[in-house]
Design an enzyme around this catalytic site. Sequence first.
Site, PDB file in Angstrom:
ATOM      1  N   TRP A   1      -3.864  -1.861  -1.353  1.00 35.18           N
ATOM      2  CA  TRP A   1      -3.902  -3.065  -2.201  1.00 35.18           C
ATOM      3  C   TRP A   1      -4.212  -4.203  -1.239  1.00 35.18           C
ATOM      4  O   TRP A   1      -3.414  -4.544  -0.383  1.00 35.18           O
ATOM      5  CB  TRP A   1      -2.571  -3.277  -2.891  1.00 35.18           C
TER       6      TRP A   1
ATOM      7  N   GLU B   1       0.046  -8.565 -19.153  1.00 37.44           N
ATOM      8  CA  GLU B   1      -0.295  -7.750 -17.990  1.00 37.44           C
ATOM      9  C   GLU B   1      -0.975  -6.444 -18.358  1.00 37.44           C
ATOM     10  O   GLU B   1      -1.796  -5.959 -17.587  1.00 37.44           O
ATOM     11  CB  GLU B   1       0.904  -7.511 -17.079  1.00 37.44           C
TER      12      GLU B   1
ATOM     13  N   HIS C   1       6.713 -30.258 -29.177  1.00 39.70           N
ATOM     14  CA  HIS C   1       6.454 -31.143 -28.036  1.00 39.70           C
ATOM     15  C   HIS C   1       5.108 -30.843 -27.387  1.00 39.70           C
ATOM     16  O   HIS C   1       4.879 -31.233 -26.239  1.00 39.70           O
ATOM     17  CB  HIS C   1       7.591 -31.041 -27.016  1.00 39.70           C
TER      18      HIS C   1
ATOM     19  N   GLU D   1       9.681 -12.143 -21.781  1.00 41.69           N
ATOM     20  CA  GLU D   1       9.384 -10.790 -21.306  1.00 41.69           C
ATOM     21  C   GLU D   1       8.317 -10.123 -22.191  1.00 41.69           C
ATOM     22  O   GLU D   1       7.414  -9.461 -21.682  1.00 41.69           O
ATOM     23  CB  GLU D   1      10.680  -9.958 -21.269  1.00 41.69           C
TER      24      GLU D   1
ATOM     25  N   LYS E   1       4.658  -8.772 -20.868  1.00 44.15           N
ATOM     26  CA  LYS E   1       4.210  -7.389 -21.065  1.00 44.15           C
ATOM     27  C   LYS E   1       2.814  -7.365 -21.684  1.00 44.15           C
ATOM     28  O   LYS E   1       1.942  -6.636 -21.243  1.00 44.15           O
ATOM     29  CB  LYS E   1       5.165  -6.599 -21.976  1.00 44.15           C
TER      30      LYS E   1
ATOM     31  N   ASN F   1       1.257  -0.166   5.922  1.00 41.55           N
ATOM     32  CA  ASN F   1       1.631  -0.904   4.713  1.00 41.55           C
ATOM     33  C   ASN F   1       2.374  -2.149   5.187  1.00 41.55           C
ATOM     34  O   ASN F   1       3.377  -2.025   5.882  1.00 41.55           O
ATOM     35  CB  ASN F   1       2.529  -0.008   3.855  1.00 41.55           C
ATOM     36  N   GLY F   2       1.849  -3.333   4.846  1.00 44.75           N
ATOM     37  CA  GLY F   2       2.514  -4.569   5.269  1.00 44.75           C
ATOM     38  C   GLY F   2       1.509  -5.566   5.829  1.00 44.75           C
ATOM     39  O   GLY F   2       0.320  -5.492   5.511  1.00 44.75           O
TER      40      GLY F   2
ATOM     41  N   ARG G   1       1.414   1.712  -5.784  1.00 42.43           N
ATOM     42  CA  ARG G   1       1.601   0.744  -4.712  1.00 42.43           C
ATOM     43  C   ARG G   1       0.310   0.009  -4.369  1.00 42.43           C
ATOM     44  O   ARG G   1       0.306  -0.918  -3.548  1.00 42.43           O
ATOM     45  CB  ARG G   1       2.129   1.431  -3.456  1.00 42.43           C
TER      46      ARG G   1
ATOM     47  N   CYS H   1       0.855  -1.171   0.000  1.00 48.63           N
ATOM     48  CA  CYS H   1       0.000   0.000   0.000  1.00 48.63           C
ATOM     49  C   CYS H   1       0.896   1.227   0.000  1.00 48.63           C
ATOM     50  O   CYS H   1       2.108   1.115   0.149  1.00 48.63           O
ATOM     51  CB  CYS H   1      -0.843   0.034   1.268  1.00 48.63           C
TER      52      CYS H   1
ATOM     53  N   LYS I   1       2.444  -2.293  -8.227  1.00 53.79           N
ATOM     54  CA  LYS I   1       3.828  -2.113  -8.656  1.00 53.79           C
ATOM     55  C   LYS I   1       4.814  -2.869  -7.784  1.00 53.79           C
ATOM     56  O   LYS I   1       5.749  -3.470  -8.259  1.00 53.79           O
ATOM     57  CB  LYS I   1       4.157  -0.615  -8.631  1.00 53.79           C
TER      58      LYS I   1
HETATM   59  C1  F6R Z   1       6.116  -6.860 -14.705  1.00 52.15           C
HETATM   60  C2  F6R Z   1       6.578  -6.432 -13.399  1.00 52.15           C
HETATM   61  C3  F6R Z   1       6.735  -7.451 -12.335  1.00 52.15           C
HETATM   62  C4  F6R Z   1       8.001  -7.147 -11.506  1.00 52.15           C
HETATM   63  C5  F6R Z   1       8.077  -8.105 -10.311  1.00 52.15           C
HETATM   64  C6  F6R Z   1       9.353  -7.888  -9.517  1.00 52.15           C
HETATM   65  O1  F6R Z   1       6.063  -5.803 -15.602  1.00 52.15           O
HETATM   66  O2  F6R Z   1       6.813  -5.284 -13.177  1.00 52.15           O
HETATM   67  O3  F6R Z   1       6.769  -8.739 -12.852  1.00 52.15           O
HETATM   68  O4  F6R Z   1       9.113  -7.299 -12.335  1.00 52.15           O
HETATM   69  O5  F6R Z   1       6.969  -7.894  -9.477  1.00 52.15           O
HETATM   70  O6  F6R Z   1       9.421  -6.592  -9.014  1.00 52.15           O
HETATM   71  P1  F6R Z   1      10.777  -5.991  -8.522  1.00 52.15           P
HETATM   72  O7  F6R Z   1      11.693  -5.879  -9.692  1.00 52.15           O
HETATM   73  O8  F6R Z   1      10.425  -4.666  -7.945  1.00 52.15           O
HETATM   74  O9  F6R Z   1      11.331  -6.943  -7.500  1.00 52.15           O
END
Ligand code: F6R
Length: 609
Positions: free
Chosen positions: A74, A489, A505, A482, A486, A100-101, A27, A2, A604
Amino acid sequence: MCGIVGYVGKGRAADFLLDGLSKLEYRGYDSAGIAVYDGTNVHIEKSVGRLSALREKIADNMPEGSMGIGHTRWATHGRPSDRNAHPHSDCSGDFVVVHNGIIENYLSLKEELIEKGHNFQSETDTEVVAHLLEDVYNGDFLGSVREVLQRIEGSYSLVFMSKKNPGTLICTKQDNPLVIGLGEGENFIASDIPAIISKTRKTFIMADGEIAVVTQDSVNISNRRGEKIDKKIFEVSWNAEAAEKGGYEHFMLKEIHEQPKAVKDTMRERIIKDGSGIILNELNWDKDFLQSFNKIYIVACGTAYHAGLVGKYYIEKLARILVEVDLASEFRYRDPIIDEKTLLIVISQSGETSDTLAALKESKRRGAKTLAVTNVVGSSIAREAEWVLYTWAGPEIAVASTKAYTTQLILMFMLALYMAGILGTQEKERIAELVGELKKIPAQISETLSDVEPIKTFAKRYGFNEDVFYIGRSLDYSVALEGALKLKEVSYIHAEAYAAGELKHGTLALIVEGVPVIALATQRSVYEKTLSNIKEVKARDAVVIGIAAEGDEELIKYVDHVMYVPQTDELLIPLLTVVPLQLLAYYGAITRGCDVDKPRNLAKSVTVE
Ligand code: F6R
């Protein structure tokens, strides 16, 4: 996970609280709330949904008062709702808290407090903190907060406000981020710097266990034992605009376009002036040290994990040391073989990802040497690791990681070259050649970004497909993973990446007429093999979009379209091929009308398991 904020000063607290929360929505954004003390009463306003819902709710009835706390949530304990939104208060309404936590022992505390007659309003773990403070309060605000902290277990950043103690906020943290912004006649508290940089650049980055008593004119910090701490002020060097959108429609697009500068910043002062190699002053490792390892683990989550896959390739190829890459959430529970001959590298943009942090702590406990590759100065992971390499990408606000990935790749490449230089596993000429290619990357990313029109067209044409497949071999496969993440998500299109050789396979069964397949074909050693996999999907009438290096005249003969990236060494080409994939995801999401910067169900920074 959060975002939390606090304000004490002369201004209208609600203005800062709402503005600060708007910078922290990355967050979490399933509900928001503020509590403001007006000199007599505490007014709590909350709303489920985005911060904009709260703004609307209180637009005509803004709480007045110059002390307050706020929160953007969140959900972890208790679904998103008005009731579960923070701030939470005790029975009397005298004590208010944002958190937060996770309070891990909240259930037993709640039972105990209910037995004593406390009345709970929400399903959250946080509410126990407010009731506990009410329960132990003895007239000494700080002393009572300390008592609360002795009783709670888990991870937290917390801000406490009390009607009985006007003009004073108390905040503390354990395993979650917290900063204090120092103003003139006013002070600010926030989970992260973007919330306060429009107000001040002078900050205290709080460390675990520190407790700050914040008034409009003072910030007094002490540790768990009550000893005073003289903290150094951390001057924030980012521009206020750096945390804003800077003219782009979305943070994601802005951050994609920031990549040339971001990767240049990652390289800055790390390339030996004559271009002969890499210097990492943060490490100062030598040959004996590097030879003392029998393996390296790279551990990370999500996009950072994908950067780790490329990092493995770099280190094995250039420094010839065995590397295993693990997802942090798997690694910590599989009893990995770790001892003092292990080097653990964690990669994390935020430096706060709970699983990655736990893997780091566990590896340290078992004797491993630890290195963090992260973007956030003073983050939990940065503080926990023995060595830190910062990516210097600047704040990444969009939930979908873009510039963090490319800067992580650059850093892993430089780390591998640095190791190779020390170990002598590559000829000097080869190292110099790779450094030369590395230096060209910022300009080549700019070139790749200069013509987005074909990508927009592809996105419009294929944006409504249900499934998209990404294929590639070797480093192309890592980038395919990757690219697929992208797309998933931000556009909610089902996307899967496959090692091209694996298609036959099983996955080939899913390839039918009209299914888009993005095929990366940049790695010379497996080029012919990749071409035959492309022919396999073409034979099933897939629509194939190839990604190739300029000068490749072969691929176009077998696919429907090709997106070209500039030529570079094939080790570095992931830094270029990922760019059209990021843009494809972005414009795909735009085509479908998705909320690009805040994809559904995501946040995030994942500071919970
Ligand atoms: C995808 C994304 C997530 C982060 C993952 C790790 O676009 O952003 O998959 O890469 O949550 O986050 P960090 O790098 O902050 O540990």
